[in-house]
Design a protein around this motif. Structure first.
Motif, PDB file in Angstrom:
ATOM      1  N   ILE A 196       0.870  -1.183   0.000  1.00 35.31           N
ATOM      2  CA  ILE A 196       0.000   0.000   0.000  1.00 35.31           C
ATOM      3  C   ILE A 196       0.902   1.226   0.000  1.00 35.31           C
ATOM      4  O   ILE A 196       1.796   1.344   0.840  1.00 35.31           O
ATOM      5  N   VAL A 197       0.670   2.134  -0.942  1.00 32.97           N
ATOM      6  CA  VAL A 197       1.449   3.368  -1.008  1.00 32.97           C
ATOM      7  C   VAL A 197       0.473   4.534  -1.126  1.00 32.97           C
ATOM      8  O   VAL A 197      -0.302   4.601  -2.078  1.00 32.97           O
ATOM      9  N   LEU A 198       0.508   5.432  -0.157  1.00 33.28           N
ATOM     10  CA  LEU A 198      -0.360   6.609  -0.179  1.00 33.28           C
ATOM     11  C   LEU A 198       0.515   7.859  -0.139  1.00 33.28           C
ATOM     12  O   LEU A 198       1.315   8.039   0.786  1.00 33.28           O
ATOM     13  N   GLN A 199       0.375   8.695  -1.158  1.00 32.20           N
ATOM     14  CA  GLN A 199       1.091   9.972  -1.227  1.00 32.20           C
ATOM     15  C   GLN A 199       0.082  11.113  -1.122  1.00 32.20           C
ATOM     16  O   GLN A 199      -0.907  11.135  -1.859  1.00 32.20           O
ATOM     17  N   LYS A 200       0.328  12.048  -0.223  1.00 32.96           N
ATOM     18  CA  LYS A 200      -0.548  13.217  -0.062  1.00 32.96           C
ATOM     19  C   LYS A 200       0.363  14.440   0.028  1.00 32.96           C
ATOM     20  O   LYS A 200       1.024  14.654   1.037  1.00 32.96           O
ATOM     21  N   HIS A 201       0.392  15.224  -1.043  1.00 32.94           N
ATOM     22  CA  HIS A 201       1.365  16.303  -1.160  1.00 32.94           C
ATOM     23  C   HIS A 201       0.696  17.677  -1.146  1.00 32.94           C
ATOM     24  O   HIS A 201      -0.478  17.820  -1.491  1.00 32.94           O
ATOM     25  N   ARG A 202       1.487  18.691  -0.782  1.00 35.82           N
ATOM     26  CA  ARG A 202       1.003  20.065  -0.743  1.00 35.82           C
ATOM     27  C   ARG A 202       2.029  20.985  -1.399  1.00 35.82           C
ATOM     28  O   ARG A 202       3.171  20.584  -1.665  1.00 35.82           O
ATOM     29  N   VAL A 203       1.640  22.229  -1.612  1.00 34.37           N
ATOM     30  CA  VAL A 203       2.499  23.222  -2.268  1.00 34.37           C
ATOM     31  C   VAL A 203       2.922  24.287  -1.257  1.00 34.37           C
ATOM     32  O   VAL A 203       2.084  24.895  -0.595  1.00 34.37           O
ATOM     33  N   GLY A 204       4.250  24.489  -1.113  1.00 33.43           N
ATOM     34  CA  GLY A 204       4.775  25.596  -0.328  1.00 33.43           C
ATOM     35  C   GLY A 204       4.237  25.673   1.085  1.00 33.43           C
ATOM     36  O   GLY A 204       3.900  26.764   1.549  1.00 33.43           O
ATOM     37  N   LEU A 205       4.191  24.531   1.802  1.00 40.36           N
ATOM     38  CA  LEU A 205       3.542  24.536   3.105  1.00 40.36           C
ATOM     39  C   LEU A 205       4.311  23.740   4.159  1.00 40.36           C
ATOM     40  O   LEU A 205       3.730  22.914   4.870  1.00 40.36           O
ATOM     41  N   PRO A 206       5.630  23.946   4.314  1.00 39.02           N
ATOM     42  CA  PRO A 206       6.317  23.299   5.443  1.00 39.02           C
ATOM     43  C   PRO A 206       5.809  23.885   6.753  1.00 39.02           C
ATOM     44  O   PRO A 206       5.541  25.086   6.843  1.00 39.02           O
ATOM     45  N   GLU A 207       5.647  23.033   7.765  1.00 37.49           N
ATOM     46  CA  GLU A 207       5.111  23.476   9.049  1.00 37.49           C
ATOM     47  C   GLU A 207       5.846  22.775  10.185  1.00 37.49           C
ATOM     48  O   GLU A 207       6.629  21.851   9.956  1.00 37.49           O
ATOM     49  N   SER A 208       5.550  23.162  11.402  1.00 40.60           N
ATOM     50  CA  SER A 208       6.129  22.477  12.553  1.00 40.60           C
ATOM     51  C   SER A 208       5.653  21.026  12.550  1.00 40.60           C
ATOM     52  O   SER A 208       4.543  20.728  12.099  1.00 40.60           O
ATOM     53  N   PRO A 209       6.488  20.107  13.029  1.00 42.24           N
ATOM     54  CA  PRO A 209       6.120  18.685  12.962  1.00 42.24           C
ATOM     55  C   PRO A 209       4.767  18.360  13.588  1.00 42.24           C
ATOM     56  O   PRO A 209       3.946  17.665  12.975  1.00 42.24           O
ATOM     57  N   ARG A 210       4.510  18.841  14.803  1.00 44.66           N
ATOM     58  CA  ARG A 210       3.242  18.480  15.457  1.00 44.66           C
ATOM     59  C   ARG A 210       2.049  19.004  14.668  1.00 44.66           C
ATOM     60  O   ARG A 210       1.051  18.296  14.491  1.00 44.66           O
TER      61      ARG A 210
END
Length: 301
Positions: A140-154
């Motif tokens: 099972i491989v699930l990829q969920k990506h976003r644009v220009g949105l690095p955030e704090s880990p929590r």
């Protein structure tokens, strides 16, 4: 049936209000401290002024039969706790709380009092994903990506990657006994994350890149020399020799495509029927997310 809708931000407007206000037999009660938003949405959905509330206390005075919580995550413990104290069956957006101890307290309180509590993991109800339960799932491989949105880990893990974690748990054909986490953190911000779960006869990978250049969600389940691919919860491609493509119908509502309508109606049906409804399994997803957070924080030291 009186339904409280607490928090009228983007997720409530895009996903839940269109579903809840279209159901026969429901009496919506809107709750937000923002008077302008309360007025605009109350007018748009023809909610009488007496059913518009600035506080949760105003809602509770109306004696709701159930409530939906769409407020910001930091407010969840207080709001959900108050609803449970008033014995109101509650549906809350993920995550249940920003910290595991708070989530555990809420689940324990609901169970000990016998009050239905549900967490909004809509992908468990999305038709394209539920159909994957019928497919062999060695990988099972699930990829969920976003644009220009690095955030704090929590923040990133509990507000977004939690969907990946829960969907892998949902689709896994057996319990996992191995957990591996890889992450890239720069200046305290999480850029990308890879989670691997493994168990008897299967491996599951969850991948999120917050600097991907494209917002997309791609699920692949494969086994027995066949593969099913789902793109953005709308297009299904079955691979066995010649690929076969199925797309969402032109008139299928987005809320139904993404499983939100089914999750809402399932919760309401359970409340009407007086069926038990526990968030204990959702808590397992929160526990796994907490484990991922710890692993990311250790790698970023």
């Amino acid at each position: 049936m009186k339904i409280g809708i607490i928090g009228l931000g983007a997720i409530a407007r895009k996903a839940y209000l269109p579903v809840l206000t279209a159901q026969p037999g429901l009496e919506p009660h809107l709750v937000t401290r923002d008077a302008r938003v309360l007025g605009e949405l109350g007018d748009a959905y023809r909610v009488p002024p007496a059913h518009r509330h600035a506080t949760i206390e105003g809602l509770l005075d109306a004696r709701p039969d159930a409530a939906f919580v769409h407020a910001a995550t930091p407010a969840h413990p207080r709001l959900v706790g108050r609803l449970l104290d008033a014995r109101v069956p509650t549906y809350v957006d993920k995550p249940l709380a920003r910290h595991l101890a708070d989530a555990e307290t809420l689940v324990d309180s609901a169970e000990s009092a016998g009050i239905p509590l549900a967490v909004g993991f809509n992908r468990r109800h999305a038709p394209c994903y539920t159909q994957c339960l019928e497919h062999p799932r060695d990988l099972i491989v699930l990829q969920k990506h976003r644009v220009g949105l690095p955030e704090s880990p929590r923040h990133m893990i509990l507000d977004d990657f939690i969907h990946v974690v829960d969907t892998l748990r949902f689709l896994a054909p057996a319990p996992h006994d191995q957990v591996t986490v890889h992450a890239r953190v720069r200046d305290g911000l999480l850029h990308h994350l890879v989670l691997q779960l493994a168990g008897d006869g299967f491996t599951a990978l969850g991948v999120m890149n917050r600097l991907s250049g494209s917002a997309e969600e791609i699920l692949e389940v494969s086994g027995q020399d066949t593969k099913r691919e789902v793109r953005d919860l709308a297009e299904v491609v079955d691979h066995k020799g010649q690929p076969s493509v199925r797309r969402r119908g032109d008139w299928v509502p987005v809320a139904r495509q993404r499983g939100i309508e089914q999750a809402v109606l399932g919760f309401l049906d359970a409340v009407r029927a007086g069926r038990p409804l526990s968030a204990r399994d959702a808590l397992l997803t929160h526990e796994l997310c907490e484990r991922v957070i710890r692993a990311v924080e250790e790698q970023s030291v």
